[in-house]
Scaffold this motif. Structure first.
Motif, short mmCIF file in Angstrom:
data_model
loop_
_atom_site.label_atom_id
_atom_site.label_comp_id
_atom_site.label_asym_id
_atom_site.label_seq_id
_atom_site.Cartn_x
_atom_site.Cartn_y
_atom_site.Cartn_z
N SER A 143 0.72 -1.16 0.18
CA SER A 143 -0.05 -0.07 -0.06
C SER A 143 0.94 1.29 0.05
O SER A 143 2.06 1.14 0.02
CB SER A 143 -0.92 -0.06 1.14
N GLU A 145 1.52 3.09 2.23
CA GLU A 145 2.26 3.23 3.59
C GLU A 145 3.49 2.64 3.30
O GLU A 145 4.63 3.39 3.92
CB GLU A 145 1.67 2.54 4.50
N ASP A 146 3.65 1.76 2.62
CA ASP A 146 5.00 1.08 2.09
C ASP A 146 6.16 2.09 1.33
O ASP A 146 7.43 2.01 1.05
CB ASP A 146 4.87 -0.26 1.36
N GLU A 147 5.30 3.25 0.80
CA GLU A 147 6.23 4.12 -0.03
C GLU A 147 6.68 5.59 0.61
O GLU A 147 7.22 6.15 0.08
CB GLU A 147 5.56 4.44 -1.40
N VAL A 148 5.94 5.52 1.88
CA VAL A 148 5.95 7.02 2.50
C VAL A 148 7.62 7.30 2.90
O VAL A 148 7.90 8.44 2.38
CB VAL A 148 5.15 7.01 3.70
N ASP A 149 8.27 6.52 3.52
CA ASP A 149 9.62 6.77 3.67
C ASP A 149 10.43 6.94 2.45
O ASP A 149 11.63 7.70 2.64
CB ASP A 149 10.01 5.54 4.62
N ILE A 156 -2.36 12.05 1.01
CA ILE A 156 -3.27 11.01 1.11
C ILE A 156 -4.50 11.56 1.36
O ILE A 156 -4.63 12.68 2.17
CB ILE A 156 -2.88 10.45 2.42
N ALA A 162 -5.90 3.05 0.95
CA ALA A 162 -4.40 3.07 0.99
C ALA A 162 -3.67 2.08 -0.36
O ALA A 162 -2.54 2.36 -0.39
CB ALA A 162 -3.68 2.62 2.26
N HIS A 163 -4.44 1.32 -0.58
CA HIS A 163 -3.87 0.40 -1.64
C HIS A 163 -4.02 0.84 -3.02
O HIS A 163 -3.45 0.31 -4.24
CB HIS A 163 -4.42 -0.92 -1.81
N ASN A 183 -4.94 9.46 -3.91
CA ASN A 183 -3.70 9.48 -3.29
C ASN A 183 -2.41 9.39 -4.18
O ASN A 183 -2.63 8.89 -5.26
CB ASN A 183 -3.63 8.13 -2.35
#
Ligand SMILES: [Zn+2]
Length: 234
Positions: A143, A145-149, A156, A162-163, A183
């Motif tokens: 999702s 969330e895995d790319e935020v960092d 968002i 989120a997917h 998003n």
């Protein structure tokens, strides 16, 4: 090498297919436009349907991987096509599926990818600062969330899943897509680990690239995102 030779252009100007090493992509030529589209994972059928439907009413050129599996057979091993866009990324991926390959075998496989990679990237690169659009699907796990960092900026939307998200490499595209209901993440720099993905290769080359990531099966959502992209980006 001239463009026509790389692509195996037919006499009528139509394009049948292009290859990177032994990985074959069907080409759909929808007419004059700087838009390019690519589908890399054979098991992501929703994305394939979205591109094929889109090409019936939009110009540009689409590249569709042959086969219906996520990983493809390569040199007796398995390779994720979205890990072949750097030697480093391809080596990690091939090693995951074939940990017992000798160094000689691995180098010979990597050399084959190296020989074709630049020609292939040239063939899928849009002309005139145009846009390359990749379509992917996910199953629960992956999702935004895995790319935020790894991202320079994120947008968002509280009512969005989120997917489902856009991942882009160009700041202007990010700004415009942020104003859509969907998003978005911006990954404009290539300083994170080189995983051999197409997004990373395009960010490194400064090419405008947008990945439309949507849950598998959510065809109407992927079509909506593709249509919004066409209306807000030049
Ligand atoms: Zn994918």
């Amino acid at each position: 090498m001239p463009f026509a030779m790389i692509l195996g252009m037919k006499g009528d100007g139509g394009l049948a297919s292009i290859e990177l090493a032994s990985l074959r992509f069907k080409v759909i030529d929808g007419g004059e436009s700087s838009r390019r589209y690519i589908w890399l994972h054979g098991d992501e059928q929703t994305a394939r349907m979205a591109i094929e439907a889109h090409m019936k009413s939009h110009p540009g050129r689409a590249f569709l991987i042959a086969g219906s599996e996520r990983e493809v057979q390569f040199e007796g091993g398995m390779l994720d096509p979205n890990r072949m866009f750097s030697r480093e990324g391809a080596e990690k991926n091939l090693n995951k599926f074939s940990p017992k390959w000798s160094e000689k075998k691995m180098n010979s496989a990597l050399d084959k990818l190296d020989r074709d990679r630049e020609n292939f990237l040239t063939a899928i690169t849009p002309p005139d600062s145009g846009l390359l659009v990749a379509l992917h699907n996910n199953l629960r796990g992956y999702s935004i969330e895995d790319e935020v960092d790894n991202s320079n900026e994120i947008s968002i939307k509280s009512d969005q899943n989120a997917h489902d998200f856009f991942l882009c490499t160009d700041r202007n595209d990010f700004t415009k897509l942020s104003q859509s209901p969907f998003n978005v993440v911006l990954q404009a720099s290539a300083d994170s680990e080189d995983d051999g993905s197409l997004s990373r290769a395009m960010a490194k080359r400064g090419i405008r690239y947008v990945n439309i990531e949507v849950r598998l099966g959510w065809l109407s959502q992927q079509k909506k995102m593709l249509n919004i992209l066409e209306s807000v980006l030049d």
